[in-house]
Design a protein around this motif. Sequence first.
Motif, short mmCIF file in Angstrom:
data_model
loop_
_atom_site.label_atom_id
_atom_site.label_comp_id
_atom_site.label_asym_id
_atom_site.label_seq_id
_atom_site.Cartn_x
_atom_site.Cartn_y
_atom_site.Cartn_z
N THR A 65 20.86 8.34 11.63
CA THR A 65 19.73 8.25 10.70
C THR A 65 18.52 7.60 11.37
O THR A 65 18.66 6.78 12.28
N ILE A 66 17.37 8.01 10.88
CA ILE A 66 16.11 7.40 11.24
C ILE A 66 15.52 6.87 9.94
O ILE A 66 15.46 7.60 8.95
N SER A 67 15.13 5.61 9.94
CA SER A 67 14.54 4.99 8.75
C SER A 67 13.05 4.77 9.01
O SER A 67 12.67 4.07 9.94
N VAL A 68 12.22 5.41 8.18
CA VAL A 68 10.76 5.32 8.32
C VAL A 68 10.19 4.63 7.09
O VAL A 68 10.47 5.03 5.96
N THR A 69 9.39 3.60 7.32
CA THR A 69 8.70 2.93 6.22
C THR A 69 7.21 2.98 6.51
O THR A 69 6.74 2.43 7.49
N CYS A 70 6.48 3.69 5.64
CA CYS A 70 5.02 3.77 5.74
C CYS A 70 4.43 3.37 4.40
O CYS A 70 5.06 3.54 3.35
N GLN A 71 3.21 2.86 4.45
CA GLN A 71 2.52 2.49 3.22
C GLN A 71 2.39 3.72 2.32
O GLN A 71 2.33 4.85 2.80
N THR A 72 2.33 3.46 1.03
CA THR A 72 2.21 4.52 0.05
C THR A 72 1.03 5.43 0.36
O THR A 72 -0.07 4.96 0.62
N GLY A 73 1.30 6.73 0.39
CA GLY A 73 0.26 7.73 0.61
C GLY A 73 -0.07 8.03 2.05
O GLY A 73 -0.89 8.92 2.32
N VAL A 74 0.53 7.34 3.01
CA VAL A 74 0.24 7.57 4.42
C VAL A 74 1.07 8.76 4.92
O VAL A 74 2.30 8.70 4.93
N PRO A 75 0.41 9.85 5.33
CA PRO A 75 1.16 10.99 5.88
C PRO A 75 1.65 10.65 7.29
O PRO A 75 0.95 9.97 8.04
N TYR A 76 2.86 11.11 7.62
CA TYR A 76 3.40 10.83 8.95
C TYR A 76 4.21 12.01 9.46
O TYR A 76 4.59 12.90 8.71
N LYS A 77 4.46 12.00 10.78
CA LYS A 77 5.35 12.95 11.44
C LYS A 77 6.30 12.14 12.31
O LYS A 77 5.89 11.20 12.97
#
Length: 172
Positions: A65-77
């Motif tokens: 697994t990869i766990s990604v935490t970004c601020q609300t609304g931030v698009p990521y790849k």
Amino acid sequence: MRRLITLVLSLAVIGVIAEPRWSNAANVTTTLPVSASISAACSVSASGITFGELTSGVAKQSSGTISVTCQTGVPYKVAMNGGSNPQGTPLFRLMKHASLNEFVGYQLFKDSALTQEWGDTGAGNLFPVGTPVSGTGTGSAQQLTVFGLQNGFLNTVSPGSYSDTVLVTVLF
């Protein structure tokens, strides 16, 4: 009693005379600017893939697994490179023997059907065999499953321990 009334009236008159009069004062106003900025932020962590004991001619699957935490609304790849030992045309990810210059191939996928290889096409192109996974931050950790496949082709390698390290990059 008369003294008390005189005292109370005297204090009342003093209070009225001493009270400031604001009704005739002029007024001026201004605004107080208040501002802040918040930079987009993300963090990432991963749990590895362990294939365990491999047998020649027998394909083996595993996942991590990869766990990604970004601020609300931030698009990521989320992109993954070819690991420490990519070789061939097209490129293959390879685990290296602990002490010999021998390699065992494997693949990483975005889907459990093992049809969409996970790479970094358009996001670094160090492993352009596959594409990144896209998402949008929620402010909470989002779990992404990485599906691994070792195809069982082991006829030309020595027994021993094999490993690789894949760089996971979150672009936001």
